[in-house]
Structure formats: structure tokens, C-alpha cells
Design a protein around this motif. Structure first.
Motif, PDB file in Angstrom:
ATOM      1  N   ASN A 155      61.709  -2.331 -38.826  1.00 39.19           N
ATOM      2  CA  ASN A 155      62.254  -0.972 -38.793  1.00 39.19           C
ATOM      3  C   ASN A 155      61.291  -0.004 -38.115  1.00 39.19           C
ATOM      4  N   ALA A 156      60.001  -0.254 -38.307  1.00 36.43           N
ATOM      5  CA  ALA A 156      59.015   0.598 -37.641  1.00 36.43           C
ATOM      6  C   ALA A 156      59.086   0.429 -36.129  1.00 36.43           C
ATOM      7  N   ARG A 158      61.777  -0.419 -34.494  1.00 40.84           N
ATOM      8  CA  ARG A 158      63.027   0.265 -34.104  1.00 40.84           C
ATOM      9  C   ARG A 158      62.806   1.763 -33.950  1.00 40.84           C
ATOM     10  N   ASP A 159      62.114   2.344 -34.922  1.00 42.36           N
ATOM     11  CA  ASP A 159      61.938   3.798 -34.921  1.00 42.36           C
ATOM     12  C   ASP A 159      61.028   4.271 -33.792  1.00 42.36           C
ATOM     13  N   SER A 160      60.027   3.459 -33.452  1.00 43.82           N
ATOM     14  CA  SER A 160      59.082   3.887 -32.412  1.00 43.82           C
ATOM     15  C   SER A 160      59.562   3.539 -31.010  1.00 43.82           C
ATOM     16  N   ALA A 210      66.684  -1.526 -29.891  1.00 43.77           N
ATOM     17  CA  ALA A 210      66.036  -0.263 -29.541  1.00 43.77           C
ATOM     18  C   ALA A 210      64.972  -0.465 -28.476  1.00 43.77           C
TER      19      ALA A 210
END
Length: 759
Positions: A155-156, A158-160, A210
Motif C-alpha cells: 500500500n505504501a 501504491r500511495d507513493s 499505480a
């Protein structure tokens, strides 16, 4: 994780020993590199003559010293990995197995944190540090890589990814490498780490979606390539090959040979995604729904064909197109592509690895369609293309080779011809067994193991997962060609050696003069103690080599002689087959030659049960105690010697002391250093074999033969130049009339006995 889609056909895999002849000016190398016996066929038994292998087809183990080659082989069972890829392939971290550079990395900093703290730890660590995580096991593996930890890091990423700048300034590389390490460690430590399920699948898809949507993930720079290369490998680690076929297509379609190194590595890593994707039903379905994937990959090959050299990324990725015809759903797509590529590029040279590997897929995975591919004549075309050397030693022996010098050919011929005479002294045969038409042997020598593996499977329709192959064929068939298919021991260069030559040549002689019928006939009862033991005994004895491994085994006293008579390929390992076969044959030849004669009489008549009765009933266990005593002496390097093979020939009667006859000897032959003792004899028409031997005396006499002219060191057709006076020459089909030979004083010699025989 996924079974290989390139499983080999069930071809005969019988063990034979890696003994070899070093043919260089009379120097011989010990056969000390025998590998373990190859695996058996699926039934655990040797393949029969009803299969693809011809009767009496005996593979030889590869040498453990065979160099690794970076050029791929579709037929290589080791070519396809099953676990996720280990370690970094680019950037500061190069290998998951090189941990010393980051020994100070604190593993507990990863195993003791979760959530945002874990993400910060990963991003704040160096790539070398993260790379060490591939080695975690047990509780450390669970603490770092349980599913919740993996979801957090995914998830990290994906977010970055939305702000990914095209370099590692935001530590995207560490996040990707951590995820790769997790899949790798969980694969090997499932019980410790626990299962990965839908939560991680959702998270990793979000992360990869992403990242690949980020505009800068398409930058053609080394900075982007360092992270991109790891992200491409992560596709396969997460088994998301089907979802990201579009990413692979984009990389293949955009690539040019001028891309920077890290970007080239990213493209090269698509090979893993493609190759192992073919093991996933969803990947196959994705390619079935999108035929442009196959055409894009094919275009990648043809557009970058100037890069083809066998070990390049274009070859490796192009070979994966062969998997198209391994699947019913994709065969229609694959056939025209394979046909075009196979016929577009030469079978030899830089393009050979691509064309031959694709041909392997066409023949092994789409059998019976050579007409469709236009390849039915390839085996015949390959022989002159690959084996450019064609040398006839004599009417009974021919060498086909990729590359051998005139001296190497001459020395090989001389050595084999002389071994023929040596064999007959031991076997004491009366000629070929009945119905044996293997009047000649063809020795095929590839330049190295890689070329053997690349071409021999197609040229001779054999399994190549071995160190060579002896094919007896059906000796009862007129015109049958016995053939030993071999390769040079490239790892010993500049010395020239044909791997396994002596041992395998003994198989040819034994099959022709001792064993009636084809290979399967000889396997009716256990005969391996003799077949492999004799090949070992002749190989070592002929070359004058000390068999260190066998002598060491003698000291262990592992087997009784009566047990060794039961040896088969199924119930023995390489030690029992070869080391102990040698010991059993040597003991019997030295201590009980009459029993050997009786057994061979049965073998030569095809009376396998009769031979078995002699071994197991007439002899039984009565020699076991003496064999055990002999083993102890042999372990102390006192193995004994063979009794004199034959009584001495009568003295020659011609008044001219230089003249010999059909079966006679002259004693006391002498010459000073650098001088000759010249000799001659008259041969009637029809002589099939002339044998000249020398023995005894002092000094060092070398033997030369030159047919119808005086023989000298500068003019000869055959020579025997051992380091003593034990020389033998066997000349097949010599000319009729006067023929000439001489002894040359390499060192002044005297008291030498010279004997001539012919038939």
C-alpha cells in the motif's frame, strides 16, 4: 510454484562413467570427474528399444567441471526456475547471496516494526540492506514478511507511486525490493511466514497498477531502469503475469539496442514474466484473448536481430515464443511465428541458439508437423553445417567433428586403433559375435558441451542431458551404424580431450565381440558388472592410469563379489556401477580367468541364463572370502596384474633379421638413441588386420608403421610412442605386398621383443 512446461520426452537415460582420453602427443588425463548416475526413466527402468532411443543407447554423465554457459537451451531441465527470483539484479544490490557488504544491517529493525514504522524503516534503509532480507528464515521471516507486513508495504508503494519521479529519490526501489524479498522468503518458508491470500493480492495489484501508471515509470533512463527492472521481476514474484501483459508489450515494442544498461535489464527481466507466465492458465488465457502479444514479441526479435549472439536478451526472449506451440489454445498463433523465425535465421553461428531452441519447441511440443514448419530436412542439413571435419582413420573408424586439428585427428585414430588390440588381449575373443554387422564406428565430436546440447538432439534424435551417447543400434541389421556422439572437454583446454572416449570405445568393442544381439538382449539378466566394469578396466589399464576412486572403495569392502554379479542400472549408484564394477572385473580376470572365459562364451552366444547360472550357482559365494582378502590388498595398492595373455609367438625364421612373418617374433632388437631398427614383412591379399607389438628390454623404443615405404619419424601412417617399450599398432585392412615398420630410439634400447600377427 509451477511445473515446467518444457518437460523432456522419456528418452533412455542409462548411466555410464565419465572416463576420458587425453589425446595430445601420447599424454593421457585421469578420468576422475565422473558425475552421479543420471535419473532413470519414469518407470525407474531403462527405456526400451521400442522408444525413441535405438537399442543399446548408453548415455554418459556430464562432468561436474562442465562450464556453465549463459546461452539458453530449451532442452535443459535446469533452464526453468520454479521459485521467485532471488536478489536484486540492478543498482547497488546485486545478489541475494552476497551479504557480507551489508552485514551491519539490523534485521530486528524490520521484524520488530509494523505499519508506518515499518514503511519508514524500509524506505530509510539502503538497497544493500533490504537485499539481505532474502536470506531470512524462521521467526525472522514471519516477523518481516507475514501477510499484514506485505500489505502495508504494498500500500505504501501504491500511495507513493503517483509522485514517482523516475529515480529512487523517494525510495520506491526499497519498497519494490522488500516485496520481492517477501515473496521469495515465503516461498521457501511457508510454514513460518504463513499463507498469502486475497488481501495481499489486492494490495500488490494496487501497487503495481499505480507504479506502471506513473508517467516517469516510462522514462528511458538508468535512474528509472534501476527501479523498473525490480518492478518487472515483482510481476512474476506475485504471479501477476497475466495482468501485466500490456507492460511487457510496451517494453518490448519500445526497446532499441541503444537503451541504457538498467533499462535493458528491465527488458531482459520480461523473459521471466513470459517464461513462467506460460505455467499460469490465466496468462495463457490472456495471450489467447490478445494475439498482439505474440506478434509484438516476434517483432521485437526481428527488429533487434542484429543483437543476436546466443547469450543476448533478444535470443532469450525470442526462445519463449516456442512456448506458444506447447499450448493447444495458442498453437495457431505460434505456428506461423515459429516457422518464420526458424527459417529466417541460419541454424549455425550467432543465430543458432535461437533457431535451434525454437526448432526444439516445434518438434517436441508440436510433434509430427515438420512439413508445416519446413524443417523435415534439418537433421541432414545440420551434419555438414556443424560437423565440418570428416576424417577417416581406416575402414573401421571415422571421425566427424566440429573442429579438430590434423594432429588431434591423427592422435585420436592411433589411440583408438591401439586400444582395439589391447581389448582383444583381454577379451581373448575369436572375432565378432554372430549376426553382428557393426563393422565400423563413427565418432562424432562437438566442440564443447553447449554445442553438443544445441545440435545433437536434432541431428541424432538423442537425449542430450548427459556427457555423450553411445548408440549401438541394431547390430543384426545390415548397414547399421554404431556411433559415439561426444564433445571435447573444453574445461581442460589448451589440452585436447574427448570426454569419455576410452570408456565408450570399449562399449563398442564389447558389444561387437562379447555381447550377442542388441542392448536389450544383454539386459535380460544382470550383466552390468561386466559391461561397465570391463569398460572401466580397459580404459584405466590401457591408459596406464591409477584408478584412485576404485582403490579407495576397495578399502571400504562394501560389496561381496556375489552381490556385484547382481548389479543393474536400477539397483546401483555410480560408485557401485563403475568403481565396484571395475574391481569385480579386475579380480575375476586376474584370479579366475577360466570362469571369465566360460561366462563370455555364454554372453557371446546370447545364453544369458546360462551365464547367470555360472555366476550365481557354479560360482555363487565361493569367491566372496577371497575377494574380500584381495580388496584389502588392493586398498594397500597391491591389486595384482593379469597373467600373461597368450604364449609367446615362435621365433621368426627368415635369414634377414629385419624380416617378419604372419605369427613370429624376434628377440634382442636394439638401436642407439636417434637411430632405427628397420623391419618389414610380406602380406598376402585379403589381410584384415595386422598387429605389431613390442615389449621388454631397456631404454625407450617408439614404433612406427608406413605401409609400402620405410617408416621413420617423419614418414609414417601410424605410430605408438609410449614412455617405455610396450608399444602396439593394429592396422586395419593393410595393403598387400611388402609393408614396413621400424623402432626408433627415443632413448637407446636393447633386448626388445617384436611380434607380428595378422588375419
Amino acid at each position: 510454484m509451477r511445473p515446467s512446461s518444457m518437460a523432456k520426452d522419456g528418452v533412455r537415460r542409462l548411466p555410464a562413467l565419465g572416463t576420458a582420453l587425453l589425446l595430445s602427443l601420447g599424454l593421457f588425463a585421469p578420468a576422475a570427474h565422473a558425475a552421479g548416475a543420471p535419473s532413470a526413466t519414469p518407470t525407474g527402468k531403462p527405456a526400451t528399444s521400442a522408444g525413441k532411443a535405438a537399442p543399446r543407447t548408453i548415455p554418459v554423465p556430464k562432468s561436474p567441471d562442465t562450464p556453465q554457459d549463459d546461452r539458453p537451451l530449451a532442452s535443459d531441465p535446469q533452464a526453468k526456475a520454479t521459485a521467485p527470483t532471488a536478489g536484486s539484479t540492478v543498482g547497488a544490490a546485486k545478489s541475494a547471496r552476497s551479504f557480507s557488504a551489508a552485514a551491519a544491517c539490523d534485521i530486528s529493525a524490520f521484524t520488530g516494526k509494523s505499519g508506518a514504522a515499518l514503511v519508514q524503516q524500509v524506505k530509510g534503509s539502503g538497497l544493500d540492506c533490504v537485499n539481505t532480507l532474502f536470506q531470512l528464515t524462521g521467526n525472522d521471516a514471519k516477523g518481516a514478511f507475514n501477510e499484514a507486513q506485505m500489505v502495508t508495504v504494498a500500500n505504501a508503494l501504491r500511495d507513493s507511486a503517483a509522485s514517482y519521479p523516475g529515480d529512487n529519490s523517494t525510495s520506491a526501489g526499497q519498497l519494490v525490493l522488500f516485496l520481492r524479498a517477501g515473496y521469495y522468503v515465503q516461498w521457501y518458508n511457508k510454514d513460518a511466514v504463513g499463507p498469502y491470500g486475497d488481501s495481499l493480492k489486492t494490495a500488490i495489484r494496487g501497487a503495481l497498477d499505480a507504479f506502471y501508471a506513473a508517467p516517469h515509470s516510462k522514462d528511458v533512463t538508468d535512474a528509472n531502469g534501476a527501479t523498473l527492472a525490480e518492478a518487472v521481476t515483482l510481476i512474476d514474484s506475485a504471479q501477476e503475469n497475466a495482468r501485466y501483459t500490456g507492460v511487457v508489450k510496451r517494453l518490448l515494442n519500445d526497446y532499441t539496442g541503444s537503451w541504457p544498461a538498467a533499462m535493458t535489464t528491465a527488458v531482459a527481466n520480461t523473459e521471466t514474466v513470459i517464461e513462467r507466465g506460460f505455467d499460469l492458465p490465466e496468462f495463457v488465457s490472456a495471450l489467447q484473448a490478445d494475439p498482439s502479444f505474440a506478434t509484438t514479441a516476434a517483432s521485437f526479435v526481428t527488429r533487434n536481430s542484429s543483437l543476436l549472439n546466443g547469450g543476448d536478451l533478444v535470443t532469450k526472449i525470442g526462445i519463449q515464443l516456442g512456448n506458444l506451440v506447447a499450448h493447444n489454445e495458442l498453437r495457431a498463433q505460434g505456428r506461423p511465428i515459429l516457422k518464420d523465425l526458424i527459417n529466417r535465421y541460419p541454424l549455425v553461428g550467432n543465430t543458432g541458439p535461437l533457431t535451434m531452441n525454437l526448432l526444439w519447441f516445434a518438434e517436441k511440443k508440436d510433434e509430427g508437423n515438420c512439413s508445416l514448419y519446413g524443417t523435415c530436412d534439418v537433421p541432414a542439413k545440420l551434419v555438414p553445417l556443424v560437423l565440418t571435419v570428416d576424417h577417416t582413420c581406416n575402414a573401421n573408424l571415422r571421425i566427424r567433428a566440429q573442429e579438430m586439428t590434423a594432429q588431434q585427428l591423427a592422435d585420436t585414430c592411433t589411440s583408438l586403433v591401439n586400444q582395439d588390440a589391447f581389448f582383444h588381449k583381454i577379451a581373448k575373443d575369436n572375432g565378432p559375435v554372430a549376426n553382428d554387422n557393426n563393422t565400423n564406428l563413427e565418432v562424432v565430436v562437438f566442440d564443447d558441451y553447449y554445442n553438443y546440447s544445441l545440435y545433437a538432439w536434432e541431428m541424432y534424435k538423442i537425449d542430450v542431458d548427459n556427457g555423450g551417447m553411445y548408440e549401438e543400434g541394431n547390430p543384426a541389421k545390415a548397414g547399421n551404424q554404431a556411433r559415439f556422439i561426444a564433445h571435447e572437454a573444453s574445461w581442460l583446454r589448451p589440452q585436447f580431450q574427448i570426454w569419455n572416449l576410452n570408456h565408450e570405445y570399449t562399449h563398442y568393442l564389447d558389444g561387437r565381440y562379447d555381447m550377442y544381439g542388441d542392448f536389450e538382449a544383454g539386459m535380460t539378466t544382470p550383466t552390468i558388472w561386466w559391461v561397465e566394469g570391463l569398460a572401466e578396466y580397459v580404459s584405466y589399464s590401457y591408459r596406464g592410469e591409477h584408478y584412485d576412486a576404485a582403490v579407495a572403495q576397495a578399502g571400504k569392502g562394501t560389496y561381496a563379489l556375489s552381490t556385484l554379479f547382481d548389479t543393474t542400472y536400477d539397483n546401483s549408484d555410480s560408485t557401485r556401477t563403475y568403481n565396484w564394477g571395475y574391481l569385480a572385473v579386475r579380480y575375476m580376470l586376474q584370479s579366475h580367468p577360466d570362469d571369465v572365459t566360460a561366462v563370455l562364451a555364454k554372453y557371446r552366444a546370447g545364453d544369458w541364463n546360462g551365464a547367470r547360472t555360472i555366476l550365481k550357482t557354479t560360482i555363487g559365494t565361493k569367491y566372496d572370502a577371497d575377494f574380500a582378502t584381495w580388496l584389502k590388498a588392493c586398498a594397500a595398492d597391491n591389486c595384482g596384474t593379469l597373467p600373461t595373455e597368450q604364449p609367446k609367438a615362435p621365433l621368426c625364421t627368415a635369414a634377414d633379421t629385419r624380416q617378419f612373418d604372419k605369427n613370429c617374433r624376434r628377440d634382442g632388437v636394439a638401436a642407439t638413441t636417434g637411430n632405427y631398427s628397420y623391419s618389414f614383412l610380406y602380406l598376402p591379399a585379403g589381410v584384415q588386420q595386422l598387429t605389431i607389438t613390442t615389449s621388454g628390454g631397456t631404454g625407450n623404443a617408439d614404433l612406427y608403421y608406413n605401409g609400402g615405404a620405410w617408416a621413420t619419424t617423419g614418414s609414417y601412417k601410424a605410430k605408438s610412442t609410449n614412455g617405455d617399450n610396450g608399444e602396439t599398432l593394429t592396422i586395419a585392412n593393410p595393403p598387400s605386398g611388402w609393408v614396413y615398420f621400424s623402432l626408433y630410439g627415443q632413448q637407446g634400447f636393447g633386448g626388445v621383443t617384436v611380434t607380428t600377427t595378422y588375419n
